[in-house]
Design an enzyme around this catalytic site. Structure first.
Site, PDB file in Angstrom:
ATOM      1  N   LEU A   1       0.844  -1.184   0.000  1.00 34.07           N
ATOM      2  CA  LEU A   1       0.000   0.000   0.000  1.00 34.07           C
ATOM      3  C   LEU A   1       0.883   1.239   0.000  1.00 34.07           C
ATOM      4  O   LEU A   1       1.987   1.230   0.570  1.00 34.07           O
ATOM      5  CB  LEU A   1      -0.913   0.029   1.234  1.00 34.07           C
ATOM      6  CG  LEU A   1      -1.933  -1.105   1.391  1.00 34.07           C
ATOM      7  CD1 LEU A   1      -2.717  -0.914   2.683  1.00 34.07           C
ATOM      8  CD2 LEU A   1      -2.876  -1.170   0.200  1.00 34.07           C
ATOM      9  N   ASP A   2       0.394   2.318  -0.625  1.00 35.18           N
ATOM     10  CA  ASP A   2       1.090   3.591  -0.548  1.00 35.18           C
ATOM     11  C   ASP A   2       1.287   3.989   0.911  1.00 35.18           C
ATOM     12  O   ASP A   2       0.523   3.585   1.795  1.00 35.18           O
ATOM     13  CB  ASP A   2       0.286   4.692  -1.247  1.00 35.18           C
ATOM     14  CG  ASP A   2       0.216   4.506  -2.755  1.00 35.18           C
ATOM     15  OD1 ASP A   2       1.024   3.734  -3.297  1.00 35.18           O
ATOM     16  OD2 ASP A   2      -0.653   5.145  -3.378  1.00 35.18           O
ATOM     17  N   ARG A   3       2.258   4.836   1.163  1.00 31.92           N
ATOM     18  CA  ARG A   3       2.589   5.247   2.529  1.00 31.92           C
ATOM     19  C   ARG A   3       1.370   5.809   3.263  1.00 31.92           C
ATOM     20  O   ARG A   3       1.168   5.523   4.444  1.00 31.92           O
ATOM     21  CB  ARG A   3       3.720   6.280   2.496  1.00 31.92           C
ATOM     22  CG  ARG A   3       4.278   6.650   3.858  1.00 31.92           C
ATOM     23  CD  ARG A   3       5.553   7.474   3.697  1.00 31.92           C
ATOM     24  NE  ARG A   3       6.156   7.730   4.995  1.00 31.92           N
ATOM     25  CZ  ARG A   3       5.917   8.809   5.735  1.00 31.92           C
ATOM     26  NH1 ARG A   3       5.074   9.726   5.291  1.00 31.92           N
ATOM     27  NH2 ARG A   3       6.511   8.971   6.892  1.00 31.92           N
TER      28      ARG A   3
END
Length: 287
Positions: A133-135
């Site tokens: 997942l993106d940050r």
């Protein structure tokens, strides 16, 4: 030292190599590793892959023991476990933490925290991330506790038999629809992506749209997994995520309003359906 073990009973006469790859789902690369560093037994006797199996034979495969990467730092950051058994771990990732180490975030990532969890439970294994997942995206992240399980789950993802559902906040109502638009890197940017004819095939399904406080909560399922796919596709149709400064979203949250809400799949060892859910994060409720 030997590690992870699986066993199966043979239903029809077949060569052992075929049974290992087709019925047990062992990749060619992993089979080579098992032959050299693991163990393959039929009815308790070591056999080569050329052995001919009979109905009722029991095949036991023992994989080599895995060790964590010496370059990964153990983190004591607490993790919220959504599901765990001997082969799988699902964690509720908070926003603001990277999934895996990078040049910008080399140590305090979710993967480092999972390595700390493995140390506490006495598990020696590489950290196998199934979905990243993106940050600033929160929610379900799956980890496999062995290379074999990682391979099996990756195969499920490729054939859409591991389905993940997201929820997202936008300011205006969106009708359920399928967005089929290729995504590529935006010109002059390392991070930003855009819809472009030269991009990779990308399909996003908006399944539902509900009133949520003064905004709208979308339920979304991905058919493909391109970088920033949901964020790019929502901007493309004129409904960027709240808080998504990169893609034109309203500046009302400290991060973009995207959450990996659930994952569903057939367990690669038990063949039972597994359903994992991460509750809606608090910052969604106070935009």
């Amino acid at each position: 030292m030997q590690g992870f073990t699986i066993r199966r009973v043979v239903e029809d006469t077949t060569p052992l190599r075929d049974f290992l790859m087709k019925d047990m789902g062992i990749s060619r690369k992993m089979l080579t590793l098992v032959k050299h560093e693991g163990k393959i037994e039929v009815n308790g006797i070591h056999r080569t892959v050329r052995h001919e199996l009979e109905r009722g034979d029991e095949v036991v495969v023992t994989f080599p023991n895995e060790s964590p990467s010496p370059h990964m730092t153990v983190s004591n950051r607490p993790i919220r476990i959504l599901y765990e058994d001997d082969s799988l771990l699902a964690v509720d990732k908070p926003a603001g933490i990277a999934t895996i180490p990078s040049r910008l975030h080399p140590t305090d990532t979710l993967a480092n925290a999972v390595l700390g969890h493995y140390a506490r439970i006495g598990l020696s294994s590489t950290v196998h991330v199934v979905n990243r997942l993106d940050r600033d995206t929160s929610g379900v992240v799956l980890f496999a506790k062995s290379g074999f399980i990682h391979h099996r789950l990756s195969e499920l993802q490729k054939t859409n038999r591991l389905t993940r559902t997201y929820v997202a906040l936008v300011e205006k109502e969106v009708s359920p629809q399928t967005i089929d638009a290729p995504i590529g890197r935006a010109e002059g940017s390392i991070m930003e992506r855009t819809v472009t004819e030269s991009g990779q095939h990308a399909v996003t399904h908006i399944l539902d749209c509900q009133n949520f406080n003064r905004d709208f909560l979308l339920t979304i399922r991905l058919e493909t997994g391109r970088t920033h796919q949901i964020r790019v596709h929502l901007r493309h149709i004129g409904h960027p995520l709240i808080g998504d400064s990169m893609y034109g979203g309203a500046n009302r949250m400290l991060r973009h309003a995207l959450h990996s809400a659930s994952a569903r799949f057939i367990h690669p060892l038990t063949d039972e359906e597994v359903s994992i859910e991460a509750p809606l994060p608090q910052d969604f409720r106070y935009t």
